[in-house]
Write a protein that holds these residues in place. Structure first.
Motif, short mmCIF file in Angstrom:
data_model
loop_
_atom_site.label_atom_id
_atom_site.label_comp_id
_atom_site.label_asym_id
_atom_site.label_seq_id
_atom_site.Cartn_x
_atom_site.Cartn_y
_atom_site.Cartn_z
N LEU A 134 -1.30 -1.34 -4.10
CA LEU A 134 -3.36 -0.29 -3.60
C LEU A 134 -2.38 0.90 -3.94
N LEU A 135 -3.19 1.89 -4.75
CA LEU A 135 -1.92 3.11 -4.93
C LEU A 135 -3.17 4.00 -4.51
N VAL A 136 -2.84 4.83 -3.32
CA VAL A 136 -3.96 5.55 -2.86
C VAL A 136 -3.74 7.17 -3.23
N PHE A 137 -4.55 7.53 -3.70
CA PHE A 137 -4.00 9.32 -4.24
C PHE A 137 -4.19 10.07 -2.90
N THR A 138 -3.52 9.85 -1.95
CA THR A 138 -3.02 10.98 -1.31
C THR A 138 -2.02 12.11 -1.22
N GLY A 139 -0.94 11.39 -2.09
CA GLY A 139 0.26 11.85 -1.73
C GLY A 139 0.88 12.37 -3.15
N PHE A 140 1.68 11.23 -3.79
CA PHE A 140 2.89 11.49 -4.67
C PHE A 140 2.37 11.51 -6.24
N ARG A 188 -3.43 10.78 -10.56
CA ARG A 188 -4.24 9.61 -11.38
C ARG A 188 -4.09 10.17 -13.15
N GLU A 189 -3.44 11.81 -13.48
CA GLU A 189 -3.28 12.20 -15.15
C GLU A 189 -1.38 11.48 -14.48
N ASP A 190 -0.87 11.21 -13.38
CA ASP A 190 0.52 10.21 -13.50
C ASP A 190 0.41 8.86 -14.28
N LEU A 191 -0.45 8.26 -13.86
CA LEU A 191 -1.53 7.27 -13.59
C LEU A 191 -1.09 6.15 -15.29
N GLU A 192 -1.84 7.57 -15.44
CA GLU A 192 -2.16 7.51 -17.33
C GLU A 192 -0.77 6.92 -18.02
N LYS A 193 0.19 7.90 -17.89
CA LYS A 193 1.72 7.90 -18.67
C LYS A 193 1.91 6.19 -18.17
N VAL A 194 1.73 5.60 -17.16
CA VAL A 194 2.12 4.32 -16.80
C VAL A 194 1.72 3.76 -17.33
N GLU A 195 2.86 2.55 -18.18
CA GLU A 195 2.19 1.04 -18.76
C GLU A 195 1.47 -0.14 -17.96
N VAL A 196 2.43 -0.13 -17.13
CA VAL A 196 1.87 -1.49 -15.42
C VAL A 196 1.40 -0.79 -14.41
N GLN A 197 0.08 -0.90 -14.61
CA GLN A 197 -0.83 0.01 -13.82
C GLN A 197 -0.94 -1.28 -12.32
N PRO A 198 -1.32 0.00 -11.70
CA PRO A 198 -1.67 -0.99 -9.44
C PRO A 198 -2.36 -2.32 -10.04
N THR A 199 -1.90 -2.78 -9.05
CA THR A 199 -3.61 -3.96 -8.86
C THR A 199 -4.89 -3.39 -8.39
N TYR A 200 -4.86 -1.99 -7.67
CA TYR A 200 -5.81 -1.22 -7.29
C TYR A 200 -5.48 -0.31 -6.98
N GLN A 201 -6.52 0.90 -6.58
CA GLN A 201 -6.69 2.52 -7.35
C GLN A 201 -7.65 3.00 -6.18
N VAL A 239 0.37 -1.44 -0.41
CA VAL A 239 -0.71 0.02 -0.01
C VAL A 239 0.19 1.10 0.26
N GLY A 240 0.46 1.50 -1.31
CA GLY A 240 1.52 3.81 -0.81
C GLY A 240 0.69 4.54 -2.13
N ASP A 241 1.48 5.06 -1.62
CA ASP A 241 0.75 7.00 -2.02
C ASP A 241 2.20 6.91 -4.24
N ASN A 242 3.33 6.27 -3.64
CA ASN A 242 4.19 7.18 -4.84
C ASN A 242 4.46 5.52 -5.96
N TYR A 243 3.66 6.07 -7.26
CA TYR A 243 4.06 4.76 -7.62
C TYR A 243 5.27 4.24 -8.48
N GLU A 244 6.37 5.45 -8.45
CA GLU A 244 8.06 5.33 -8.48
C GLU A 244 8.46 4.39 -7.30
#
Length: 255
Positions: free
Chosen positions: A223-229, A232-245, A204-209
């Motif tokens: 599990l990506l939670v949108f409370t930090g780094f 959603r716009e950042d996530l659109e640019k990555v190929e491999v998505q988190p299991t959950y968001q 569980v974390g806020d930072n995709y990188e």
């Protein structure tokens, strides 16, 4: 899906700098109520586990115990022990890193160290960087707690351990071994500590990188939670998505 354990990031997930995240204490309470084990896994090498637990409890109302804290400093010390290459270190870092290395049996030696170990050090001097450079060029193994180039603060992004590492890499032309997220080294050790396999836990974390890539590289659901780094716009640019968001931890059902 029901998970037998959780690996949980801190800054951006449990709190934002000095700002509480209101849903975090209840999330941890629900895990405890369900008797699901977890580890707080952080790249912060400056604090001891005791300091991290006290910060969570005293400043954010999150119940935390020392044995539930796993820092990049602890992971780095364990990694060095596994190499069996010597016990002399030259350390650039703060209390958390120096204490972890000392407890693991390493001795400081700036003349002929077996390892140069670098973490965030907010009072590092040119002389210390010079000593580290010479030791690496003379054959000391070069290890860095994490590759975070910047840290978010109330005044903006400031240099992190990765920035200090970049300076030494430029000066020595030697690439270090990184230990913290998103590397698999810290995740393998976290799984050993929680005594579960990769397919039994959720990261569980806020930072995709860092958080999410650490999970992906280690074949752990994320599990990506949108409370930090990451946004959603950042996530659109990555190929491999988190299991959950999710937008908030209150949306996640602990089973």
């Amino acid at each position: 899906m029901k998970y037998k354990g959780y690996l949980i990031d801190l800054d951006g997930t449990m709190y934002r700098g000095k700002e509480p995240i209101p849903e975090a204490p209840d999330f941890i309470h629900r895990l405890r109520e369900a008797k699901i084990p977890f580890l707080f896994v952080t790249n912060n090498s400056t604090k001891t586990p005791e300091d991290v637990a006290a910060n969570l409890q005293d400043n954010f109302g999150i119940e935390a115990h020392v044995e539930e804290i796993f820092t990049s400093s602890l992971a780095t010390a364990a990694y060095l022990k596994s190499l069996h290459h010597g016990e002399k270190v030259y350390t650039i870092g703060e209390k958390g890193l120096k204490e972890a290395l000392s407890v693991a049996g390493f001795k400081e030696d700036e003349i002929n160290p077996d390892y140069v170990v670098v973490g965030l050090d907010q009072k590092v001097t040119y002389e210390e960087l010079k000593t580290a450079t010479l030791a690496i060029r003379n054959g000391a193994r070069y290890v860095v707690t994490n590759r975070d180039t910047n840290l978010p603060t109330e005044i903006g992004l400031v240099p992190g351990a990765g920035s200090l590492a970049a300076l030494l890499t430029t000066a020595t032309r030697v690439e270090p071994t990184f230990v913290g997220k998103p590397e698999t080294l810290i995740m393998e050790q976290a799984l050993e500590r929680i005594k579960l396999s990769a397919d039994e836990v959720l990261m569980v974390g806020d930072n995709y990188e860092t958080d999410i890539l650490a999970g992906i590289r280690s074949h752990i659901d994320t599990l990506l939670v949108f409370t930090g780094f990451t946004s959603r716009e950042d996530l659109e640019k990555v190929e491999v998505q988190p299991t959950y968001q999710i937008d908030s931890l209150k949306e996640w059902t602990v089973e």
